[in-house]
Every structure is written in structure tokens, then in C-alpha cells.
Design an enzyme around this catalytic site. Structure first.
Site, PDB file in Angstrom:
ATOM      1  CG  ASP A   1       5.534  20.659  10.849  1.00 51.07           C
ATOM      2  OD1 ASP A   1       5.245  19.528  10.788  1.00 51.07           O
ATOM      3  OD2 ASP A   1       6.547  20.855  11.483  1.00 51.07           O
TER       4      ASP A   1
ATOM      5  NE  ARG B   1       0.087   9.895  10.766  1.00 49.30           N
ATOM      6  CZ  ARG B   1      -0.087   8.890   9.967  1.00 49.30           C
ATOM      7  NH1 ARG B   1      -1.249   8.125  10.076  1.00 49.30           N
ATOM      8  NH2 ARG B   1       0.594   8.352   9.217  1.00 49.30           N
TER       9      ARG B   1
ATOM     10  NE  ARG C   1      -0.077  11.674   7.640  1.00 50.13           N
ATOM     11  CZ  ARG C   1       0.146  12.880   8.085  1.00 50.13           C
ATOM     12  NH1 ARG C   1      -0.638  13.760   8.830  1.00 50.13           N
ATOM     13  NH2 ARG C   1       1.348  13.242   8.114  1.00 50.13           N
TER      14      ARG C   1
ATOM     15  NE  ARG D   1      -7.326   4.128   5.634  1.00 54.82           N
ATOM     16  CZ  ARG D   1      -6.434   4.650   6.312  1.00 54.82           C
ATOM     17  NH1 ARG D   1      -6.341   4.561   7.832  1.00 54.82           N
ATOM     18  NH2 ARG D   1      -5.205   5.099   5.861  1.00 54.82           N
TER      19      ARG D   1
ATOM     20  CE  LYS E   1      -1.788   1.641   4.164  1.00 52.94           C
ATOM     21  NZ  LYS E   1      -1.427   3.049   4.149  1.00 52.94           N
ATOM     22  CG  ASN E   2       2.443   2.714   3.452  1.00 53.38           C
ATOM     23  OD1 ASN E   2       1.210   2.732   3.382  1.00 53.38           O
ATOM     24  ND2 ASN E   2       2.953   2.757   4.752  1.00 53.38           N
TER      25      ASN E   2
ATOM     26  CG  ASP F   1       2.705   1.221   9.690  1.00 52.22           C
ATOM     27  OD1 ASP F   1       2.394   2.210  10.461  1.00 52.22           O
ATOM     28  OD2 ASP F   1       2.831   1.594   8.529  1.00 52.22           O
TER      29      ASP F   1
ATOM     30  CB  CYS G   1      -4.545   6.476  11.296  1.00 52.00           C
ATOM     31  SG  CYS G   1      -4.776   4.675  10.388  1.00 52.00           S
TER      32      CYS G   1
ATOM     33  CB  ILE H   1       6.993   6.477  14.777  1.00 52.70           C
ATOM     34  CG1 ILE H   1       8.102   5.546  14.633  1.00 52.70           C
ATOM     35  CG2 ILE H   1       6.782   7.463  13.646  1.00 52.70           C
ATOM     36  CD1 ILE H   1       9.465   6.323  14.338  1.00 52.70           C
TER      37      ILE H   1
HETATM   38  C1  UD1 Z   1       4.143   6.810   6.611  1.00 59.30           C
HETATM   39  C2  UD1 Z   1       3.490   5.490   6.405  1.00 59.30           C
HETATM   40  C3  UD1 Z   1       2.690   5.114   7.651  1.00 59.30           C
HETATM   41  C4  UD1 Z   1       3.666   4.767   8.791  1.00 59.30           C
HETATM   42  C5  UD1 Z   1       4.605   6.098   9.025  1.00 59.30           C
HETATM   43  C6  UD1 Z   1       5.787   5.900   9.878  1.00 59.30           C
HETATM   44  C7  UD1 Z   1       2.582   5.966   4.212  1.00 59.30           C
HETATM   45  C8  UD1 Z   1       1.379   6.209   3.261  1.00 59.30           C
HETATM   46  N1  UD1 Z   1       2.251   5.884   5.201  1.00 59.30           N
HETATM   47  O1  UD1 Z   1       3.094   7.731   7.465  1.00 59.30           O
HETATM   48  O2  UD1 Z   1       2.079   3.844   7.274  1.00 59.30           O
HETATM   49  O3  UD1 Z   1       3.209   4.377   9.942  1.00 59.30           O
HETATM   50  O4  UD1 Z   1       5.178   6.475   7.657  1.00 59.30           O
HETATM   51  O5  UD1 Z   1       6.637   4.813   9.487  1.00 59.30           O
HETATM   52  O6  UD1 Z   1       3.751   5.738   3.644  1.00 59.30           O
HETATM   53  N2  UD1 Z   1       5.802  14.536  11.360  1.00 59.30           N
HETATM   54  C9  UD1 Z   1       5.736  15.778  11.531  1.00 59.30           C
HETATM   55  N3  UD1 Z   1       5.655  16.661  10.619  1.00 59.30           N
HETATM   56  C10 UD1 Z   1       5.634  16.379   9.184  1.00 59.30           C
HETATM   57  C11 UD1 Z   1       5.671  15.054   8.879  1.00 59.30           C
HETATM   58  C12 UD1 Z   1       5.922  13.959   9.959  1.00 59.30           C
HETATM   59  O7  UD1 Z   1       6.094  16.220  12.676  1.00 59.30           O
HETATM   60  O8  UD1 Z   1       5.498  17.194   8.391  1.00 59.30           O
HETATM   61  C13 UD1 Z   1       6.167  13.637  12.447  1.00 59.30           C
HETATM   62  C14 UD1 Z   1       4.827  12.714  12.428  1.00 59.30           C
HETATM   63  O9  UD1 Z   1       4.010  13.288  13.207  1.00 59.30           O
HETATM   64  C15 UD1 Z   1       5.358  11.353  13.253  1.00 59.30           C
HETATM   65  C16 UD1 Z   1       6.685  11.358  12.336  1.00 59.30           C
HETATM   66  O10 UD1 Z   1       7.303  12.595  11.964  1.00 59.30           O
HETATM   67  O11 UD1 Z   1       5.499  11.646  14.624  1.00 59.30           O
HETATM   68  C17 UD1 Z   1       6.735  10.454  11.174  1.00 59.30           C
HETATM   69  O12 UD1 Z   1       5.715  10.475  10.518  1.00 59.30           O
HETATM   70  P1  UD1 Z   1       5.761  10.229   8.714  1.00 59.30           P
HETATM   71  O13 UD1 Z   1       7.037   9.520   8.462  1.00 59.30           O
HETATM   72  O14 UD1 Z   1       5.704  11.600   8.007  1.00 59.30           O
HETATM   73  O15 UD1 Z   1       4.546   9.349   8.665  1.00 59.30           O
HETATM   74  P2  UD1 Z   1       3.706   9.392   7.421  1.00 59.30           P
HETATM   75  O16 UD1 Z   1       4.630   9.617   6.154  1.00 59.30           O
HETATM   76  O17 UD1 Z   1       2.394  10.142   7.297  1.00 59.30           O
END
Ligand code: UD1
Length: 432
Positions: free
Chosen positions: A133, A130, A101, A407, A30-31, A315, A125, A337
Site C-alpha cells: 500500500d 507484506r 515479491r 532464491r 541479492k537485494n 534477514d 516469502c 519488522i
Molecule cells: C526488503 C528486503 C527483505 C527484507 C526487508 C526488511 C528486498 C528485495 N527485500 O523487503 O529481504 O527482509 O526489506 O528489511 O530488498 N510494509 C507495509 N506497506 C508497504 C510496504 C511495507 O505495511 O507498502 C511493511 C511490511 O509489511 C513490513 C515493513 O513494512 O512490515 C517493512 O517491509 P519492507 O521494508 O517494505 O520490506 P521489503 O522491501 O518487501
């Protein structure tokens, strides 16, 4: 609170302790499918993607691309042709983004190719706040102007994006993917420091390279992209889903290793295998991307900390908690995380698990057995943890909010039925 849909509560009911035996085939990731689908925005030429899993999140991404102006055809199972018509809706509306998301993944490609994008602030989720920024700061550094208008992010780069040095304060998977895609069409060189190293990021880079992008360093924490003027069409096969594979490895271990797994992405699960070995579970390749699972009669407790790839994936945390809830002794799982990703704890407790959360660590004291109960799926991976728990629990387990499961797990009901599980979907009316 259970989430409701027009007064109807859908649930999955599982009869526990059935003998499970057979083979499960791992689907496409999926990812990886989601960013690769978003990457089709970067070229006007047709793109073919294979091994796309049939999932709710994929359907949402298809709807989003159709809204933007694509026509998408399924040529055969999991093989999709993406063709662009006139792309005149350069936006991602709330009704789609709020359901998934990862819709944020269209932001980078849209601004890079058209100099404009309007994307609703994301939902998805309910695991922590999440934020996005870091995606936005990086795009700003590449010359985009970003504003927030009525719940929408509006990004503009009228003269196109410029290469820049991006230093992510935190490792972000979709953030890295968004900037990687945006940088392929930016003017000059972009360096992404503290980049995510996940196999799905690497898979996206492989597809972008087939499209003509110039990328080095994918799979390390420093990715360098030399922007090009135009990208071409390509044909790409999505890698297998390591999280689905890990989930079914746990299932097989819970059923004495009676379940063989096909299309198993062994190389992406090194760290997970190490933790499994500490518990007393061994994943053994038998050729042709197939594995069997062997286990000690008595499993041992373990300490797990989630961390970005190549370490233990957040995950898979919930699914391991189900396993550890019946392993004698005290195990710990520390979630580094996401905040608020322990919502499955109270649901596992309803089945008889003994778990205490202190800060970001869950202490799991193994019990002899779980017993069926009514629980809810609080997020995507938690729903898989509930399914595993329902399959080993004595009696029946009903899982509400089951759409979370759809999902991310392709045809899970059929996959489980084929190996002997007894389960059904039904719904209840609730009074207003
Ligand atoms: C992706 C995966 C999700 C997985 C996650 C962590 C996809 C579609 N989803 O989610 O399944 O659980 O990686 O391996 O690939 N953060 C910030 N600011 C930002 C972006 C992230 O503070 O702009 C923080 C998040 O709140 C979190 C951490 O960084 O604490 C990691 O998040 P991130 O790696 O961005 O997760 P996703 O890409 O949303």
C-alpha cells in the site's frame, strides 16, 4: 504441509559435525542486484551490471525484464548487459510476480518512463501479509492513478509523474527504492521522508547517479530527487551481500572460527558485529576485504531486536536463532519488522532446540547440542538457519522446500563442500 511439485519432494541432506575449514567468498547482494536490474528500465541506453549473483530471484527478474522487452546477455560470470528492444509489454505477469515479491520493483520505473504499468499483486516469502500500500500511495501522490483490476495493479500517469513530498508512515526498503527510481524521471523535486537507509538503497542511488539522476541524501532518512528528462546508460558493480556475509560469520563462529571470509562488507555490519561481540564472537579484518572470526570458548546469551538499518536486520534473525539455540542461558530475539517470521522456531525444535515464542519475542534456552531431523525451509532466511543447524547437529538433517535457499544463496552447496561439508540434494516421490 510440505510444498510439492508434480509429486516430487526435493530435499537437501546434510551430514552434521563434519570438520569445516577454509575460505568462503561473499557474492553480490541479492537485494541490491534486483532494484539495480529494475532501474535499467529507466533508460533506453545499454546498462552493464557486474557482480550479479546467480540466484533464482535474479533469474526471475531476468525473465521479467525479457518479458517487458529486454535482451540480456551474460558477458562473463556475473556481468550482464541489459539492452532494450521495443518495450511493448509494460506488465509484470502473475506467474513471475507470484514467485518473487521484489518484482514490484518494476512498477516505479515503468510508470516513470512510460506512464503505464500493470503489475500482478505480489507473492514471495510467506512472512506476514507484506502489503504494498505504501508504494501505491506514494505513486498516487506523484500523480499516478492506481486501480486494481483482476488481481493486477494498473498504474497510469499519462502526463508523466510529478515531484511530490512523500512521507512514508513506515520504513519500507523496496517502497523507498520504487519511489526513488520513479522520482528520477518525474517533473520537479521529490522528497522522500522516513526513507530506508539500507546499503542497498544507497547502492541503487549510486547507480542512478551514474545514469545521470540528481539525488541527495541517500543513506539518510530524507532523500531529495530532482527529476531529469532522460537517463543514460551506465556500468555498475553490485555491493557484496551483507546478509550472506552475516550468515557465514555465524557458521564460522560455530566452527571455532575456522572459516575465513572474502569480499566481506565490514562497514555494513557494524551493529551485527556489536551483537556478536556481546555473544563472544569477534570479526577481525585482515586486509583485502578479508576477515577472520575469533570466539570465546564459552559464548554468552544475548537479547536481539530486529529493526531497520543501521540496526539488526530481520534477514539475519533466523540464523542467529540457530547459533543461540546452543548458547547456554536464555537469549531473546524480538522480531519488529515482520509478523509471522518465526516459522523456523518449530523446525529448530525438531532438531532439539528449546524455544518459546510469546508475542513477537522468542525466548531461546540454550541446549547442549542439536540432533539431525527432517525439517522444512519455511522461507529464504529460515532455510539458511536450517542449513547452519544441520551442519552442527549430530547425525543427518534433511531440509525440504529447499528452493527457498536457492532464491538467495549463490552456489551454497559448492561453497559449503569446498570447506568440507558433506551434503547432497535428492528427491522423494510422494503418493497422491
Ligand atoms: C526488503 C528486503 C527483505 C527484507 C526487508 C526488511 C528486498 C528485495 N527485500 O523487503 O529481504 O527482509 O526489506 O528489511 O530488498 N510494509 C507495509 N506497506 C508497504 C510496504 C511495507 O505495511 O507498502 C511493511 C511490511 O509489511 C513490513 C515493513 O513494512 O512490515 C517493512 O517491509 P519492507 O521494508 O517494505 O520490506 P521489503 O522491501 O518487501
Amino acid at each position: 504441509m510440505f510444498e510439492t511439485k508434480e509429486g516430487i519432494l526435493e530435499y537437501l541432506e546434510i551430514e552434521g559435525r563434519r570438520e569445516l575449514k577454509g575460505t568462503i567468498e561473499i557474492s553480490g547482494a541479492k537485494n541490491s542486484a534486483l532494484p539495480n536490474m529494475a532501474a535499467t528500465i529507466l533508460t533506453e541506453e545499454p546498462v552493464i551490471l557486474e557482480n550479479i549473483p546467480e540466484l533464482l530471484d535474479v533469474q526471475i527478474m531476468i525473465k521479467l525484464l525479457e518479458h517487458i522487452g529486454f535482451s540480456i546477455e551474460e558477458l562473463s560470470k556475473g556481468k550482464f548487459l541489459f539492452k532494450q528492444n521495443e518495450l511493448n509489454c509494460l506488465d509484470a505477469p502473475y506467474e513471475l510476480v507470484s514467485k518473487m515479491r521484489a518484482s514490484i520493483l518494476v512498477l516505479g520505473p515503468l510508470v516513470a518512463r512510460f506512464g503505464y504499468a500493470k503489475v500482478s499483486l505480489p507473492g514471495g516469502c510467506a512472512i506476514g501479509t507484506r502489503p504494498i500500500d505504501l508504494h501505491l500511495k506514494a505513486l498516487e501522490k506523484m500523480g499516478a492513478s492506481i486501480s486494481l483490476e483482476h488481481g493486477y495493479i494498473v498504474a497510469k500517469a499519462t502526463k508523466g509523474l510529478k515531484g511530490a513530498e512523500i512521507n512514508f508512515e513506515k520504513i519500507t526498503v523496496t517502497g523507498t527504492e520504487n519511489i526513488l527510481m520513479a522520482a528520477t524521471l518525474a517533473d520537479g523535486i521529490t522528497v522522500i521522508n522516513n526513507a530506508a537507509r539500507e546499503p542497498e538503497v544507497v547502492d541503487l542511488a549510486r547507480m542512478l547517479k551514474k545514469m545521470g539522476a540528481k539525488i541527495e541524501g541517500e543513506g539518510t532518512n530524507r532523500i531529495v530527487i530532482q527529476g531529469v528528462k532522460k537517463l543514460n546508460g551506465a556500468n555498475h558493480k553490485i555491493i557484496p551481500d551483507r546478509i550472506e556475509a552475516g550468515t557465514f560469520t555465524v557458521l564460522s563462529a560455530l566452527f571455532n572460527g575456522n572459516i575465513k571470509l572474502k569480499n566481506y562488507p565490514f562497514q555494513y555490519l557494524d551493529y551485527v558485529h556489536k551483537k556478536l561481540e556481546e555473544i563472544g564472537i569477534y570479526v577481525i579484518p585482515i586486509g583485502n576485504d578479508e576477515v577472520i572470526i575469533r570466539r570465546e570458548d564459552t559464548l554468552k546469551p544475548v537479547n536481539i531486536e530486529t529493526k531497520e538499518y543501521p540496526f539488526f536486520p530481520t534477514d539475519l534473525q533466523a540464523q542467529f536463532m540457530t547459533l543461540l539455540s546452543i548458547v547456554d542461558g536464555i537469549s531473546t530475539i524480538t522480531e519488529n519488522i515482520f509478523e509471522n517470521r518465526f516459522m523456523h522456531v518449530q523446525e529448530l525444535e525438531r532438531l532439539g532446540a528449546n524455544i518459546k515464542v510469546i508475542g513477537k519475542t522468542a525466548f531461546i534456552k540454550g541446549v547442549k547440542e542439536l540432533t539431525g531431523a527432517e525439517v522444512q525451509a519455511t522461507d529464504l532466511r529460515a532455510s539458511a538457519a536450517m542449513v547452519l543447524a544441520g551442519l552442527i547437529a549430530e547425525g543427518k538433517t534433511r531440509i525440504y522446500n529447499i528452493y527457498h535457499l536457492d532464491r538467495g544463496y549463490e552456489n551454497i552447496d559448492d561453497k559449503l563442500r569446498k570447506i568440507g561439508a558433506v551434503l547432497k540434494r535428492d528427491f522423494e516421490y510422494i503418493e497422491g
